[in-house]
Every structure is written in structure tokens, then in C-alpha cells.
Design a protein around this motif. Structure first.
Motif, PDB file in Angstrom:
ATOM      1  N   UNK A 191      36.583  -2.201  45.511  1.00 38.42           N
ATOM      2  CA  UNK A 191      36.405  -1.009  46.339  1.00 38.42           C
ATOM      3  C   UNK A 191      35.496  -0.016  45.621  1.00 38.42           C
ATOM      4  N   UNK A 192      34.707   0.737  46.391  1.00 31.89           N
ATOM      5  CA  UNK A 192      33.819   1.741  45.813  1.00 31.89           C
ATOM      6  C   UNK A 192      34.629   2.801  45.091  1.00 31.89           C
ATOM      7  N   UNK A 193      34.038   3.368  44.045  1.00 35.39           N
ATOM      8  CA  UNK A 193      34.697   4.449  43.322  1.00 35.39           C
ATOM      9  C   UNK A 193      35.029   5.587  44.277  1.00 35.39           C
ATOM     10  N   UNK A 194      36.230   6.107  44.154  1.00 38.41           N
ATOM     11  CA  UNK A 194      36.676   7.161  45.055  1.00 38.41           C
ATOM     12  C   UNK A 194      37.396   6.642  46.284  1.00 38.41           C
ATOM     13  N   UNK A 195      37.350   5.318  46.500  1.00 35.24           N
ATOM     14  CA  UNK A 195      38.058   4.693  47.616  1.00 35.24           C
ATOM     15  C   UNK A 195      39.284   3.967  47.090  1.00 35.24           C
ATOM     16  N   UNK A 196      40.402   4.145  47.724  1.00 33.49           N
ATOM     17  CA  UNK A 196      41.630   3.528  47.239  1.00 33.49           C
ATOM     18  C   UNK A 196      41.636   2.017  47.460  1.00 33.49           C
ATOM     19  N   UNK A 197      42.135   1.299  46.460  1.00 35.44           N
ATOM     20  CA  UNK A 197      42.406  -0.129  46.585  1.00 35.44           C
ATOM     21  C   UNK A 197      43.885  -0.291  46.882  1.00 35.44           C
ATOM     22  N   UNK A 198      44.216  -1.150  47.832  1.00 35.57           N
ATOM     23  CA  UNK A 198      45.598  -1.286  48.277  1.00 35.57           C
ATOM     24  C   UNK A 198      46.284  -2.437  47.555  1.00 35.57           C
ATOM     25  N   UNK A 199      47.238  -2.098  46.693  1.00 39.77           N
ATOM     26  CA  UNK A 199      48.070  -3.091  46.015  1.00 39.77           C
ATOM     27  C   UNK A 199      49.264  -3.413  46.914  1.00 39.77           C
ATOM     28  N   UNK A 200      49.439  -4.700  47.249  1.00 38.72           N
ATOM     29  CA  UNK A 200      50.497  -5.093  48.184  1.00 38.72           C
ATOM     30  C   UNK A 200      51.333  -6.225  47.627  1.00 38.72           C
ATOM     31  N   UNK A 201      52.623  -6.180  47.940  1.00 32.63           N
ATOM     32  CA  UNK A 201      53.565  -7.262  47.649  1.00 32.63           C
ATOM     33  C   UNK A 201      54.195  -7.663  48.977  1.00 32.63           C
ATOM     34  N   UNK A 202      54.121  -8.959  49.291  1.00 34.31           N
ATOM     35  CA  UNK A 202      54.632  -9.422  50.581  1.00 34.31           C
ATOM     36  C   UNK A 202      55.469 -10.676  50.427  1.00 34.31           C
ATOM     37  N   UNK A 203      56.563 -10.740  51.174  1.00 36.17           N
ATOM     38  CA  UNK A 203      57.360 -11.953  51.271  1.00 36.17           C
ATOM     39  C   UNK A 203      56.836 -12.758  52.455  1.00 36.17           C
ATOM     40  N   UNK A 204      56.181 -13.907  52.215  1.00 35.98           N
ATOM     41  CA  UNK A 204      55.624 -14.681  53.324  1.00 35.98           C
ATOM     42  C   UNK A 204      56.652 -15.565  54.031  1.00 35.98           C
ATOM     43  N   UNK A 205      57.890 -15.583  53.536  1.00 35.35           N
ATOM     44  CA  UNK A 205      58.897 -16.496  54.059  1.00 35.35           C
ATOM     45  C   UNK A 205      59.522 -16.047  55.366  1.00 35.35           C
ATOM     46  N   UNK A 206      60.114 -17.019  56.075  1.00 36.86           N
ATOM     47  CA  UNK A 206      60.869 -16.776  57.304  1.00 36.86           C
ATOM     48  C   UNK A 206      62.182 -17.538  57.188  1.00 36.86           C
ATOM     49  N   UNK A 207      63.235 -16.845  56.785  1.00 41.02           N
ATOM     50  CA  UNK A 207      64.536 -17.473  56.594  1.00 41.02           C
ATOM     51  C   UNK A 207      65.478 -17.129  57.744  1.00 41.02           C
ATOM     52  N   UNK A 208      66.411 -18.045  58.030  1.00 43.16           N
ATOM     53  CA  UNK A 208      67.419 -17.777  59.063  1.00 43.16           C
ATOM     54  C   UNK A 208      68.320 -16.627  58.649  1.00 43.16           C
ATOM     55  N   UNK A 209      68.574 -16.508  57.349  1.00 42.80           N
ATOM     56  CA  UNK A 209      69.402 -15.425  56.837  1.00 42.80           C
ATOM     57  C   UNK A 209      68.500 -14.239  56.490  1.00 42.80           C
TER      58      UNK A 209
END
Length: 395
Positions: free
Chosen positions: A156-174
């Protein structure tokens, strides 16, 4: 107007630039990276499955739960790696935070993670367009959680925020299943200058990801075969399993403050391409040791240098916790691959579920003269010659 005073538009730009620079993220724990700051509306009072609607410093999407130390789910106590709170991500849930980063610079994100009840749990970590998936199936410690590091280059350009993300890609019945994360930190990486008369970059492993001073488990470096960089400057992790980045505060380190512990046999390889001159002879030297974490013998390292390979068993004398090792090879190209992995699959004597292995440190590749090679070869054959001479005399 003072001739040294910039015009107002320029002054505004100058102030804006100064603000952007001052807002750049610093090494260490990011904003509420330990999740100890309670949500503005308080934590969910009805317990599991309730979720939260806000989390200081973070944008949330989906079922995100604030887990507290000692909290139970059925007969299982949920794991909070550090402090009083951690976050659990439900099916396809995500948390994100904007960071001011330097365009083109390399960074490593350190975080702790654990799985709960699902059989297959993974965690997607990303700073667009870079992304990686961390497999949480293999536990490397009896505590039930591990600390990982992942590296990326900011685009990302200086002065523009970079988005740090954590995601659970799973699909559990519970819906109460999902990975738990805690203690998120960041560090800007630097590639050390190559030492004089050593072709290896960061051969002492001193430059690497952020390590918390009170973290006694080390930092796992997952495989990065599909990525052009690593959280360990100069090195790649080439295999299916992680290696452990350790510090001298909690482990036996042969030299300096950092080293690498090789885990999971052939599934935990570190490597580097070093600059060489074709047909020139070189020596690969390194130190092999024990981390002081009750790892069961035997400990041995398989080392590669071009077309040469040799295993070195750790057999120290006296009170030593490390020993030197050496391979002589002839370079075949202008770049030569060096690599290391553990010969055995080792576990701790006090915990057979925790993976461990030999330690590697002080890696060096340097050119040697023909006389030095001949002397080394003569020294290696001398014991055999002496035994032969004694047999002839006895006869």
C-alpha cells in the motif's frame, strides 16, 4: 513572510507527511493485540455462542467471541494463550485492523493460536495482496497452543492503511468451534549485510520475527514454499511442518540471542541460496546443539551443500551444549543451495506430544584453498593409516 517559512499549502503537505510518518506502526504488540481491552458494550453475558458486536482496535465480521481464561465449553477448558482474554473466530468469521506501513518494506506478524473442537482447523492471515493459511492441526507444545510468525511485503502507498486480517475459513456444524488467537505483534524486517568472507546472510539467525520476552515456547516458522520471503531474513522454510525460532532467554542458544530448532525430521527444512564461484572449493561450517528443552536423544542434523550431504550426530563432551560441524564442497554454479533438517522425529522426554529437535546456529560458507582441503583430508585419513601401521607391526 519569512523567506525560510514554507507557503501554507506546502506547510500543510509537510504537516500531513509528518503525521503519516509518526502514525507508522511500531515494532511490538499492535493496538489491542492481546484483546485485554473490553468491548465498549462489555463482554457477552450469556457465554458461548453469543458473540460480540465491537472490539477495540478491530473491525469484526461474523461470529467473533471474546474468550476468558478458565472459561469452559462442556467439559473442556478453553485455551487463552496469554493474559485474561483471547478471541475465537466462528464459521467464516474475521477480525481486521488497519496499519500504517512503509511501502516496499518487509514485515513479520507474530501471533498465538490454538484450535478448539473441530478436527480440521486453519487460520487465514493476510495483508492484501499477501495471504497465507496456517494449519493448526499439529501441536508443537503440551500447552495446547503455539506462537507463529508470517512475513509479507507492504504494497500500500505510504499514508494508506494496510489491512491485517485473521479469518476462520472453516464451516463446522458446531458454531462454538473455531480457532482462538491472541498476542498479535508486528516487526519490520531487515536483511543483514553479508559478513566479510561469509556467503551466508543472517547465518547467526539474529534477525527474525518479534519475540515476546515472557514467551517460553519460541516462535514457529511455518512453510513458505509458495512465498518469496520468510519471517527469518535470508532463509526459507521448505517443508510441510514448521521449524522453531528460539531465544537465549528460554533455550540453550550456541551463540548470540537467537537460533533455530529443527522439528519434524524431513518435514522441517531450512535453506538458503548462497553466492559461489563455479569450480571453487568451499567449507560449510555450523554449530549443532541441544535447546535445553528435554529433547530425547539421539539428535542429529542432515546438512546439504551443493551436491554434498552429511549427517552430524550431536555428541558433546563434558558440559558443552553444542559442537562444530563442517562440510567441504566444490561449487558447480554461481549460486549454491545449503539446507538443514533433523534426521530424527524427536519429542521431549517429559512430554511425548511436544516436538523438538537439534539446534543449528553460526552457519558460514567460505572459500578454502587446495592446501587447506588436502590438510583436512590428510587429518581425516590419519587414524586409518595409524591403525594399518599398528596391524603391520603386530604381524
Amino acid at each position: 513572510m519569512n523567506p525560510l517559512t514554507p507557503p501554507l499549502p506546502c506547510l500543510a503537505v509537510l504537516l500531513l507527511f509528518t503525521h503519516c510518518v509518526s502514525a507508522a506502526v511500531e515494532d511490538g504488540l499492535i493496538n489491542n493485540g492481546d484483546f485485554e481491552t473490553s468491548p465498549s458494550g462489555g463482554a457477552a453475558s450469556s457465554g458461548l455462542g453469543e458473540g460480540i458486536t465491537s472490539l477495540a482496535g478491530w473491525t469484526i465480521n461474523g461470529m467473533v467471541e471474546l474468550v476468558e481464561s478458565g472459561q469452559k465449553q462442556g467439559g473442556m477448558v478453553l485455551i487463552v494463550p496469554e493474559g485474561l482474554r483471547a478471541v475465537r473466530l466462528g464459521n467464516e468469521a474475521q477480525i481486521s485492523q488497519g496499519l500504517q506501513l512503509e511501502k516496499g518494506a518487509s514485515y513479520a506478524v507474530t501471533f498465538s493460536a490454538a484450535r478448539t473442537c473441530a478436527q480440521l482447523e486453519t487460520l487465514n492471515v493476510s495483508v492484501s495482496p499477501a495471504a497465507s493459511t496456517v494449519d493448526l492441526q499439529t501441536l508443537y507444545s503440551v500447552e495446547g497452543w503455539d506462537t507463529y510468525a508470517w512475513a509479507f511485503q507492504a504494497e500500500a502507498d505510504d499514508g494508506t492503511e494496510s489491512l491485517l486480517s485473521f479469518k476462520n475459513p472453516g464451516m463446522e456444524d458446531d458454531p462454538t468451534c473455531g480457532p482462538i488467537i491472541d498476542n498479535i505483534a508486528i516487526k519490520k524486517l531487515f536483511t543483514p549485510e553479508r559478513p566479510k568472507e561469509n556467503a551466508v546472510v543472517n547465518g547467526d539467525f539474529e534477525e527474525g520475527p518479534w519475540m515476546f520476552q515472557n514467551a517460553s515456547l519460541g516462535v514457529l516458522l511455518p512453510t513458505n514454499l509458495e512465498e518469496a520471503m520468510s519471517a527469518l531474513s535470508g532463509w526459507l522454510v521448505e517443508s510441510n511442518r514448521a521449524v522453531r525460532y528460539i531465544d537465549s532467554n528460554h533455550f540453550a542458544v550456541p551463540q548470540g540471542k537467537r537460533a533455530v530448532e529443527l522439528l519434524s525430521g524431513k518435514e522441517g527444512i531450512i535453506s538458503q541460496m548462497v553466492e559461489t564461484t563455479p569450480d571453487k572449493q568451499y567449507s560449510l561450517t555450523f554449530t549443532v546443539g541441544a535447546a535445553g528443552d528435554s529433547c530425547q536423544a539421539p539428535l542429529a542434523v542432515m546438512a546439504f551443500a551443493g551436491d554434498q550431504a552429511q549427517n552430524f550426530h550431536y555428541a558433546p563432551t563434558g558440559n558443552a551444549t553444542s559442537q562444530p560441524a563442517n562440510i567441504t564442497f566444490t561449487a558447480r554454479a554461481d549460486r549454491t543451495r545449503i539446507a538443514f533438517y533433523s534426521v530424527y522425529y524427536n519429542t521431549r522426554s517429559d512430554d511425548h506430544s511436544s516436538l523438538c529437535g537439534p539446534v543449528v546456529d553460526e552457519v558460514r560458507v567460505w572459500g578454502v584453498s587446495g592446501a587447506a582441503v588436502a590438510a583436512r583430508a590428510w587429518a581425516a585419513t590419519l587414524p586409518t593409516l595409524l591403525v594399518t601401521a599398528l596391524m603391520v607391526i603386530a604381524a
